[in-house]
Design a protein around this motif. Structure first.
Motif, PDB file in Angstrom:
ATOM      1  N   ILE A   8       0.848  -1.190   0.000  1.00  0.00           N
ATOM      2  CA  ILE A   8       0.000   0.000   0.000  1.00  0.00           C
ATOM      3  C   ILE A   8       0.884   1.240   0.000  1.00  0.00           C
ATOM      4  O   ILE A   8       1.358   1.693   1.045  1.00  0.00           O
ATOM      5  CB  ILE A   8      -0.943   0.035   1.227  1.00  0.00           C
ATOM      6  CG1 ILE A   8      -1.759  -1.249   1.319  1.00  0.00           C
ATOM      7  CG2 ILE A   8      -1.871   1.250   1.139  1.00  0.00           C
ATOM      8  CD1 ILE A   8      -2.634  -1.327   2.566  1.00  0.00           C
ATOM      9  N   CYS A  10       1.418   5.163  -0.242  1.00  0.00           N
ATOM     10  CA  CYS A  10       0.586   6.308   0.112  1.00  0.00           C
ATOM     11  C   CYS A  10       1.481   7.504   0.388  1.00  0.00           C
ATOM     12  O   CYS A  10       2.563   7.368   0.963  1.00  0.00           O
ATOM     13  CB  CYS A  10      -0.265   5.986   1.342  1.00  0.00           C
ATOM     14  SG  CYS A  10      -1.323   7.368   1.826  1.00  0.00           S
ATOM     15  N   CYS A  15      -1.820  11.613   7.618  1.00  0.00           N
ATOM     16  CA  CYS A  15      -2.591  10.511   8.200  1.00  0.00           C
ATOM     17  C   CYS A  15      -1.772   9.823   9.288  1.00  0.00           C
ATOM     18  O   CYS A  15      -0.570   9.592   9.117  1.00  0.00           O
ATOM     19  CB  CYS A  15      -2.957   9.513   7.102  1.00  0.00           C
ATOM     20  SG  CYS A  15      -3.864   8.074   7.723  1.00  0.00           S
ATOM     21  N   HIS A  17      -1.778   6.821  10.062  1.00  0.00           N
ATOM     22  CA  HIS A  17      -1.373   5.477   9.644  1.00  0.00           C
ATOM     23  C   HIS A  17      -0.220   5.504   8.643  1.00  0.00           C
ATOM     24  O   HIS A  17       0.288   4.451   8.257  1.00  0.00           O
ATOM     25  CB  HIS A  17      -2.554   4.731   9.021  1.00  0.00           C
ATOM     26  CG  HIS A  17      -3.711   4.600   9.945  1.00  0.00           C
ATOM     27  ND1 HIS A  17      -3.596   4.034  11.198  1.00  0.00           N
ATOM     28  CD2 HIS A  17      -5.009   4.982   9.818  1.00  0.00           C
ATOM     29  CE1 HIS A  17      -4.768   4.062  11.805  1.00  0.00           C
ATOM     30  NE2 HIS A  17      -5.639   4.637  10.992  1.00  0.00           N
ATOM     31  N   HIS A  18       0.171   6.698   8.207  1.00  0.00           N
ATOM     32  CA  HIS A  18       1.292   6.813   7.276  1.00  0.00           C
ATOM     33  C   HIS A  18       2.584   6.508   8.015  1.00  0.00           C
ATOM     34  O   HIS A  18       2.790   6.977   9.136  1.00  0.00           O
ATOM     35  CB  HIS A  18       1.326   8.243   6.703  1.00  0.00           C
ATOM     36  CG  HIS A  18       2.239   8.412   5.546  1.00  0.00           C
ATOM     37  ND1 HIS A  18       3.555   8.795   5.678  1.00  0.00           N
ATOM     38  CD2 HIS A  18       2.026   8.249   4.220  1.00  0.00           C
ATOM     39  CE1 HIS A  18       4.103   8.867   4.483  1.00  0.00           C
ATOM     40  NE2 HIS A  18       3.205   8.549   3.578  1.00  0.00           N
ATOM     41  N   CYS A  25       1.689   2.882   3.705  1.00  0.00           N
ATOM     42  CA  CYS A  25       0.730   2.811   4.799  1.00  0.00           C
ATOM     43  C   CYS A  25       1.221   1.768   5.810  1.00  0.00           C
ATOM     44  O   CYS A  25       1.896   0.806   5.446  1.00  0.00           O
ATOM     45  CB  CYS A  25      -0.631   2.402   4.231  1.00  0.00           C
ATOM     46  SG  CYS A  25      -1.945   2.336   5.469  1.00  0.00           S
ATOM     47  N   LEU A  27      -0.980   0.138   7.837  1.00  0.00           N
ATOM     48  CA  LEU A  27      -2.066  -0.800   8.124  1.00  0.00           C
ATOM     49  C   LEU A  27      -1.917  -2.083   7.306  1.00  0.00           C
ATOM     50  O   LEU A  27      -1.296  -2.088   6.242  1.00  0.00           O
ATOM     51  CB  LEU A  27      -3.418  -0.150   7.800  1.00  0.00           C
ATOM     52  CG  LEU A  27      -3.782   1.096   8.611  1.00  0.00           C
ATOM     53  CD1 LEU A  27      -5.113   1.671   8.118  1.00  0.00           C
ATOM     54  CD2 LEU A  27      -3.852   0.772  10.092  1.00  0.00           C
ATOM     55  N   ILE A  30      -6.625  -1.529   3.956  1.00  0.00           N
ATOM     56  CA  ILE A  30      -7.342  -0.257   3.988  1.00  0.00           C
ATOM     57  C   ILE A  30      -8.661  -0.426   3.254  1.00  0.00           C
ATOM     58  O   ILE A  30      -8.854  -1.391   2.505  1.00  0.00           O
ATOM     59  CB  ILE A  30      -6.520   0.884   3.340  1.00  0.00           C
ATOM     60  CG1 ILE A  30      -6.177   0.548   1.893  1.00  0.00           C
ATOM     61  CG2 ILE A  30      -5.289   1.197   4.179  1.00  0.00           C
ATOM     62  CD1 ILE A  30      -5.549   1.704   1.133  1.00  0.00           C
ATOM     63  N   CYS A  47      -9.633   7.317   0.672  1.00  0.00           N
ATOM     64  CA  CYS A  47      -9.206   6.292   1.620  1.00  0.00           C
ATOM     65  C   CYS A  47     -10.065   6.460   2.870  1.00  0.00           C
ATOM     66  O   CYS A  47      -9.922   7.443   3.598  1.00  0.00           O
ATOM     67  CB  CYS A  47      -7.731   6.434   1.964  1.00  0.00           C
ATOM     68  SG  CYS A  47      -7.227   5.213   3.197  1.00  0.00           S
ATOM     69  N   SER A  49      -9.936   4.704   5.453  1.00  0.00           N
ATOM     70  CA  SER A  49      -9.161   4.362   6.650  1.00  0.00           C
ATOM     71  C   SER A  49      -8.349   5.548   7.149  1.00  0.00           C
ATOM     72  O   SER A  49      -7.685   5.440   8.182  1.00  0.00           O
ATOM     73  CB  SER A  49      -8.221   3.187   6.347  1.00  0.00           C
ATOM     74  OG  SER A  49      -8.960   2.054   5.936  1.00  0.00           O
ATOM     75  N   PHE A  50      -8.415   6.655   6.425  1.00  0.00           N
ATOM     76  CA  PHE A  50      -7.673   7.853   6.842  1.00  0.00           C
ATOM     77  C   PHE A  50      -8.094   8.292   8.233  1.00  0.00           C
ATOM     78  O   PHE A  50      -9.275   8.259   8.588  1.00  0.00           O
ATOM     79  CB  PHE A  50      -7.937   8.995   5.857  1.00  0.00           C
ATOM     80  CG  PHE A  50      -7.373  10.316   6.315  1.00  0.00           C
ATOM     81  CD1 PHE A  50      -6.059  10.653   6.066  1.00  0.00           C
ATOM     82  CD2 PHE A  50      -8.173  11.209   7.029  1.00  0.00           C
ATOM     83  CE1 PHE A  50      -5.529  11.865   6.489  1.00  0.00           C
ATOM     84  CE2 PHE A  50      -7.655  12.431   7.479  1.00  0.00           C
ATOM     85  CZ  PHE A  50      -6.346  12.752   7.203  1.00  0.00           C
TER      86      PHE A  50
HETATM   87  S1  SF4 Z   1      -4.930   4.845   5.991  1.00  0.00           S
HETATM   88 FE1  SF4 Z   1      -5.127   5.563   3.877  1.00  0.00          FE
HETATM   89  S2  SF4 Z   1      -4.482   7.721   3.904  1.00  0.00           S
HETATM   90 FE2  SF4 Z   1      -3.759   6.750   5.789  1.00  0.00          FE
HETATM   91  S3  SF4 Z   1      -1.663   6.106   5.348  1.00  0.00           S
HETATM   92 FE3  SF4 Z   1      -3.021   4.364   4.961  1.00  0.00          FE
HETATM   93  S4  SF4 Z   1      -3.497   4.488   2.770  1.00  0.00           S
HETATM   94 FE4  SF4 Z   1      -2.697   6.492   3.400  1.00  0.00          FE
END
Ligand code: SF4
Length: 54
Positions: A8, A10, A15, A17-18, A25, A27, A30, A47, A49-50
Motif C-alpha cells: 500500500i 501512500c 494521516c 497510519h502513514h 501505509c 495498516l 485499507i 481512503c 481508513s484515513f
Molecule cells: S490509511 Fe489511507 S491515507 Fe492513511 S496512510 Fe493508509 S493508505 Fe494512506
C-alpha cells in the motif's frame, strides 16, 4: 517499529497510519470508497481508513 505495508503506497503524510519517512501505509489493509454517485477519475475516490494525525 511500526509496520510498513509495501503493498500500500501512500503519500498522505497527514494521516496517522502513514509510516514515518517513507511513502507507505502501516495498516494491514485499507478501505477505499467514493464520495461521488458516479466516480470518473481518481479524485473521486477516498481512503476511508484515513485518520488525522495526532
Ligand atoms: S490509511 Fe489511507 S491515507 Fe492513511 S496512510 Fe493508509 S493508505 Fe494512506
Amino acid at each position: 517499529m511500526e509496520n510498513i505495508n509495501k503493498s500500500i503506497q501512500c503519500t498522505v503524510e497527514q494521516c496517522r497510519h502513514h509510516c514515518v519517512n517513507c511513502d507507505y501505509c502501516s495498516l494491514d489493509r485499507i478501505r477505499i470508497g467514493t464520495h461521488e454517485s458516479n466516480p470518473s477519475q481518481d479524485q473521486c475516490t477516498d481512503c476511508l481508513s484515513f485518520s488525522a494525525a495526532y
